[in-house]
Motif scaffolding. Structure first.
Motif, PDB file in Angstrom:
ATOM      1  N   GLU A   1       8.687  -0.282  16.412  1.00  0.00           N
ATOM      2  CA  GLU A   1       9.478   0.915  16.722  1.00  0.00           C
ATOM      3  C   GLU A   1      10.027   1.552  15.451  1.00  0.00           C
ATOM      4  OE1 GLU A   1      12.496  -0.264  19.426  1.00  0.00           O
ATOM      5  OE2 GLU A   1      11.112  -0.687  21.085  1.00  0.00           O
ATOM      6  N   HIS A   2      10.532   0.738  14.546  1.00  0.00           N
ATOM      7  CA  HIS A   2      11.087   1.285  13.310  1.00  0.00           C
ATOM      8  C   HIS A   2      10.003   1.908  12.434  1.00  0.00           C
ATOM      9  CE1 HIS A   2      15.410  -0.364  12.710  1.00  0.00           C
ATOM     10  NE2 HIS A   2      15.246   0.205  13.878  1.00  0.00           N
ATOM     11  N   LEU A   3       8.817   1.327  12.433  1.00  0.00           N
ATOM     12  CA  LEU A   3       7.729   1.896  11.653  1.00  0.00           C
ATOM     13  C   LEU A   3       7.334   3.267  12.196  1.00  0.00           C
ATOM     14  CD1 LEU A   3       5.573  -1.298  11.033  1.00  0.00           C
ATOM     15  CD2 LEU A   3       6.565   0.170   9.266  1.00  0.00           C
ATOM     16  N   GLN A   4       7.482   3.452  13.499  1.00  0.00           N
ATOM     17  CA  GLN A   4       7.192   4.754  14.093  1.00  0.00           C
ATOM     18  C   GLN A   4       8.301   5.764  13.795  1.00  0.00           C
ATOM     19  OE1 GLN A   4       6.626   3.895  18.259  1.00  0.00           O
ATOM     20  NE2 GLN A   4       4.484   3.301  17.997  1.00  0.00           N
TER      21      GLN A   4
ATOM     22  N   LEU B   1      10.571   5.711  11.175  1.00  0.00           N
ATOM     23  CA  LEU B   1      10.871   6.005   9.776  1.00  0.00           C
ATOM     24  C   LEU B   1      10.223   7.323   9.343  1.00  0.00           C
ATOM     25  CD1 LEU B   1      10.407   2.587   7.899  1.00  0.00           C
ATOM     26  CD2 LEU B   1      12.493   3.970   7.913  1.00  0.00           C
ATOM     27  N   PRO B   2      10.891   8.074   8.480  1.00  0.00           N
ATOM     28  CA  PRO B   2      10.248   9.271   7.921  1.00  0.00           C
ATOM     29  C   PRO B   2       8.941   8.898   7.225  1.00  0.00           C
ATOM     30  CG  PRO B   2      12.581   9.224   7.373  1.00  0.00           C
ATOM     31  CD  PRO B   2      12.265   7.894   7.982  1.00  0.00           C
ATOM     32  N   LEU B   3       7.943   9.728   7.348  1.00  0.00           N
ATOM     33  CA  LEU B   3       6.648   9.428   6.742  1.00  0.00           C
ATOM     34  C   LEU B   3       6.751   9.248   5.238  1.00  0.00           C
ATOM     35  CD1 LEU B   3       4.330  11.885   8.717  1.00  0.00           C
ATOM     36  CD2 LEU B   3       4.574   9.413   9.036  1.00  0.00           C
ATOM     37  N   GLU B   4       7.727   9.919   4.620  1.00  0.00           N
ATOM     38  CA  GLU B   4       7.873   9.834   3.171  1.00  0.00           C
ATOM     39  C   GLU B   4       8.464   8.506   2.692  1.00  0.00           C
ATOM     40  OE1 GLU B   4       8.846  14.094   4.490  1.00  0.00           O
ATOM     41  OE2 GLU B   4       9.239  12.044   5.126  1.00  0.00           O
ATOM     42  N   ASP B   5       9.042   7.738   3.631  1.00  0.00           N
ATOM     43  CA  ASP B   5       9.729   6.510   3.214  1.00  0.00           C
ATOM     44  C   ASP B   5       8.735   5.361   3.073  1.00  0.00           C
ATOM     45  OD1 ASP B   5      11.560   4.634   2.529  1.00  0.00           O
ATOM     46  OD2 ASP B   5      12.730   4.735   4.382  1.00  0.00           O
ATOM     47  N   GLU B   6       7.893   5.457   2.067  1.00  0.00           N
ATOM     48  CA  GLU B   6       6.853   4.463   1.843  1.00  0.00           C
ATOM     49  C   GLU B   6       7.450   3.110   1.438  1.00  0.00           C
ATOM     50  OE1 GLU B   6       3.069   2.893   1.835  1.00  0.00           O
ATOM     51  OE2 GLU B   6       3.764   4.840   2.555  1.00  0.00           O
ATOM     52  N   ARG B   7       8.565   3.120   0.733  1.00  0.00           N
ATOM     53  CA  ARG B   7       9.155   1.855   0.278  1.00  0.00           C
ATOM     54  C   ARG B   7       9.655   1.020   1.473  1.00  0.00           C
ATOM     55  NH1 ARG B   7       9.819   1.246  -5.053  1.00  0.00           N
ATOM     56  NH2 ARG B   7      11.514  -0.258  -4.841  1.00  0.00           N
ATOM     57  N   SER B   8      10.401   1.633   2.366  1.00  0.00           N
ATOM     58  CA  SER B   8      10.848   0.900   3.554  1.00  0.00           C
ATOM     59  C   SER B   8       9.661   0.475   4.409  1.00  0.00           C
ATOM     60  CB  SER B   8      11.797   1.767   4.388  1.00  0.00           C
ATOM     61  OG  SER B   8      12.967   2.086   3.690  1.00  0.00           O
ATOM     62  N   ARG B   9       8.681   1.366   4.523  1.00  0.00           N
ATOM     63  CA  ARG B   9       7.526   1.082   5.371  1.00  0.00           C
ATOM     64  C   ARG B   9       6.763  -0.150   4.879  1.00  0.00           C
ATOM     65  NH1 ARG B   9       5.561   4.181   9.095  1.00  0.00           N
ATOM     66  NH2 ARG B   9       6.903   5.885   8.389  1.00  0.00           N
ATOM     67  N   ARG B  10       6.572  -0.265   3.574  1.00  0.00           N
ATOM     68  CA  ARG B  10       5.844  -1.424   3.046  1.00  0.00           C
ATOM     69  C   ARG B  10       6.585  -2.728   3.320  1.00  0.00           C
ATOM     70  NH1 ARG B  10       3.057  -0.114  -2.824  1.00  0.00           N
ATOM     71  NH2 ARG B  10       1.974   1.808  -2.226  1.00  0.00           N
ATOM     72  N   ILE B  11       7.895  -2.690   3.218  1.00  0.00           N
ATOM     73  CA  ILE B  11       8.692  -3.887   3.508  1.00  0.00           C
ATOM     74  C   ILE B  11       8.533  -4.291   4.964  1.00  0.00           C
ATOM     75  CG2 ILE B  11      11.057  -4.767   3.717  1.00  0.00           C
ATOM     76  CD1 ILE B  11      11.742  -3.048   1.236  1.00  0.00           C
ATOM     77  N   LEU B  12       8.683  -3.335   5.872  1.00  0.00           N
ATOM     78  CA  LEU B  12       8.600  -3.640   7.294  1.00  0.00           C
ATOM     79  C   LEU B  12       7.206  -4.104   7.703  1.00  0.00           C
ATOM     80  CD1 LEU B  12      10.793  -0.902   9.015  1.00  0.00           C
ATOM     81  CD2 LEU B  12      11.450  -3.069   7.966  1.00  0.00           C
TER      82      LEU B  12
ATOM     83  N   GLY C   1      18.854   4.209   5.849  1.00  0.00           N
ATOM     84  CA  GLY C   1      19.806   3.160   5.525  1.00  0.00           C
ATOM     85  C   GLY C   1      20.326   2.451   6.761  1.00  0.00           C
ATOM     86  N   ARG C   2      20.611   3.215   7.820  1.00  0.00           N
ATOM     87  CA  ARG C   2      21.079   2.594   9.056  1.00  0.00           C
ATOM     88  C   ARG C   2      19.988   1.716   9.663  1.00  0.00           C
ATOM     89  NH1 ARG C   2      23.642   7.736   9.906  1.00  0.00           N
ATOM     90  NH2 ARG C   2      21.898   8.443  11.197  1.00  0.00           N
ATOM     91  N   MET C   3      18.751   2.191   9.622  1.00  0.00           N
ATOM     92  CA  MET C   3      17.649   1.413  10.174  1.00  0.00           C
ATOM     93  C   MET C   3      17.442   0.121   9.390  1.00  0.00           C
ATOM     94  SD  MET C   3      15.032   4.552  11.001  1.00  0.00           S
ATOM     95  CE  MET C   3      13.733   3.554  11.707  1.00  0.00           C
TER      96      MET C   3
END
Length: 209
Positions: A149-152, A154-165, A48-50
């Protein structure tokens, strides 16, 4: 478009951006269909902070492109800036949606981020075509590094945030390439260093406030 029209556009964009009423281009959220596997509370807080930092960056992108358009008299360039701003509105909306999912919130310093970026955009536009486009390249390059940097991190499980970024990164690269094609001038090194310092201030400020 005269000065009054531009002023109305700038105020309207600021109000929509800061109130969470951005429209965007209508693209679907790239996280749609991805499972939300973040179960640990501390991981959700960290994500959430990221995402709050990313949201603050998108607030600044709205202001930047609006200021650049307001300060430009080139119809072709203004059309390009308007298209990029619409795509950045998609980013803003996706970040807002992810923040709600994570039970987080946007930065409380949003008005400050917006005012700072609008001033930068308008000032660059008044310096001419090359400087206006040069600011796009410099900013988008900074954002691209930040997203990597944020993609590196982020927790590996956070697929939803990762797809957005990942989609945001792709769009930022496209905006920088288009600006270079149109004749962007390289900004002076002291200015680029100042922008890097501002980026660090925004990142740290939005991370906690």
């Amino acid at each position: 478009m005269n000065f009054l029209d531009q002023a109305i556009l700038s105020v309207d964009n600021a109000l929509r951006t800061l109130s969470g009423q951005s429209r965007g281009s209508g693209r679907a959220n790239p996280a749609a269909g991805a499972p939300d596997k973040l179960l640990r509370p501390w991981e959700r807080r960290r994500a959430g902070r990221m995402m709050r930092v990313n949201h603050a960056g998108e607030v600044m992108a709205q202001a930047l492109y609006t200021g650049q358009e307001a300060g430009s008299s080139d119809p072709e360039l203004r059309a390009v800036l308007r298209k990029a701003r619409s795509e950045e509105e998609d980013h803003l909306r996706w970040c807002e949606e992810r923040l709600r999912e994570l039970h987080s919130r946007p930065s409380l310093l949003g008005p400050l981020w917006y005012a700072t970026a609008w001033g930068m955009g308008y000032a660059a536009a008044r310096r001419g075509h090359g400087a206006n486009l040069g600011l796009v390249v410099a900013v988008e390059n900074l954002v691209e590094e930040h997203l990597k940097e944020h993609l590196q991190d982020l927790p590996l499980e956070d697929e939803r945030s990762r797809r957005i970024l990942e989609q945001m990164e792709c769009d930022e690269v496209g905006h920088a390439e288009k600006a270079e094609e149109m004749g962007a001038a390289k900004l002076p090194r002291p200015l680029r260093m100042a922008m890097q310092s501002l980026s660090r201030v925004v990142t740290r400020g939005a991370l906690w406030i």
